[in-house]
Design a protein around this motif. Structure first.
Motif, short mmCIF file in Angstrom:
data_model
loop_
_atom_site.label_atom_id
_atom_site.label_comp_id
_atom_site.label_asym_id
_atom_site.label_seq_id
_atom_site.Cartn_x
_atom_site.Cartn_y
_atom_site.Cartn_z
N ASN A 15 17.38 -23.52 2.76
CA ASN A 15 17.80 -23.85 4.35
C ASN A 15 17.66 -25.44 4.45
O ASN A 15 18.38 -25.93 5.34
CB ASN A 15 16.81 -22.92 4.96
CG ASN A 15 17.25 -21.64 5.00
OD1 ASN A 15 18.59 -21.34 4.73
ND2 ASN A 15 16.39 -20.61 5.19
N GLN A 16 16.42 -25.98 3.90
CA GLN A 16 16.12 -27.23 4.11
C GLN A 16 16.95 -28.31 3.54
O GLN A 16 17.35 -29.36 3.94
CB GLN A 16 14.70 -27.58 3.70
CG GLN A 16 14.12 -28.93 4.39
CD GLN A 16 12.46 -28.71 4.10
OE1 GLN A 16 11.90 -27.96 3.45
NE2 GLN A 16 12.21 -29.95 4.66
N TYR A 17 17.33 -28.01 2.08
CA TYR A 17 18.07 -29.27 1.24
C TYR A 17 19.31 -28.80 0.78
O TYR A 17 19.93 -29.66 0.37
CB TYR A 17 17.03 -29.13 -0.17
CG TYR A 17 15.69 -29.76 0.22
CD1 TYR A 17 15.39 -31.00 0.60
CD2 TYR A 17 14.60 -28.79 0.01
CE1 TYR A 17 14.14 -31.42 1.02
CE2 TYR A 17 13.23 -29.45 0.10
CZ TYR A 17 13.04 -30.49 0.75
OH TYR A 17 11.75 -30.76 0.89
N GLY A 18 19.60 -27.47 1.25
CA GLY A 18 21.13 -27.09 0.43
C GLY A 18 22.21 -27.43 1.48
O GLY A 18 22.04 -27.17 2.56
N THR A 19 23.33 -27.68 0.84
CA THR A 19 24.61 -27.92 1.48
C THR A 19 25.59 -26.65 1.10
O THR A 19 25.88 -26.47 -0.07
CB THR A 19 25.34 -29.22 1.12
OG1 THR A 19 24.49 -30.32 1.18
CG2 THR A 19 26.68 -29.26 1.67
N PHE A 20 25.84 -26.03 1.95
CA PHE A 20 26.70 -24.78 1.83
C PHE A 20 28.09 -25.14 1.26
O PHE A 20 28.71 -25.99 1.70
CB PHE A 20 26.87 -24.18 3.13
CG PHE A 20 27.88 -22.95 3.34
CD1 PHE A 20 27.56 -21.55 2.26
CD2 PHE A 20 29.26 -22.83 3.35
CE1 PHE A 20 28.28 -20.50 2.07
CE2 PHE A 20 30.05 -21.91 3.33
CZ PHE A 20 29.53 -20.63 2.70
N LEU A 21 28.48 -24.69 0.20
CA LEU A 21 29.85 -24.72 -0.47
C LEU A 21 30.94 -23.96 -0.28
O LEU A 21 31.83 -24.04 -0.02
CB LEU A 21 29.75 -24.95 -1.77
CG LEU A 21 28.95 -26.07 -2.51
CD1 LEU A 21 28.51 -26.27 -3.79
CD2 LEU A 21 29.21 -27.61 -1.71
N ASP A 22 30.47 -22.52 -0.55
CA ASP A 22 31.64 -21.46 -0.54
C ASP A 22 30.67 -20.10 -0.57
O ASP A 22 29.54 -20.00 -0.58
CB ASP A 22 32.33 -21.43 -1.68
CG ASP A 22 33.61 -20.84 -1.36
OD1 ASP A 22 33.97 -20.26 -0.45
OD2 ASP A 22 34.57 -20.91 -2.43
#
Length: 76
Positions: A19-26
């Motif tokens: 939630n803090q560092y992730g970038t949603f991809l798919d």
């Protein structure tokens, strides 16, 4: 954060890191699971959901490989 550091975390802290560092991809929707794929620094994280109970069952971290295949739109 490195892949090694991420893998040392428990499930709740892994989800917090996503939630803090992730970038949603798919996302991927299969018969038995729903998955969201995120990128954190130089690795990928797959959050696996149980669609029947709507709960997180597993968080998988990886750098490359067959786990990325399901997110490809290519039909061979």
């Amino acid at each position: 954060m490195t892949l090694y550091q991420f893998n040392l975390l428990d499930l709740n802290n892994k989800m917090e890191a996503v939630n803090q560092y992730g970038t949603f991809l798919d996302n991927y929707i299969g018969q038995n699971e729903k998955c969201n794929c995120y990128a954190i620094d130089m690795f990928f994280v797959e959050v696996v959901y149980d669609p029947i109970h709507n709960t997180i069952t597993e968080i998988r971290a990886f750098k490359h490989g067959h786990r990325l295949d399901k997110y490809s739109n290519l039909c061979i």
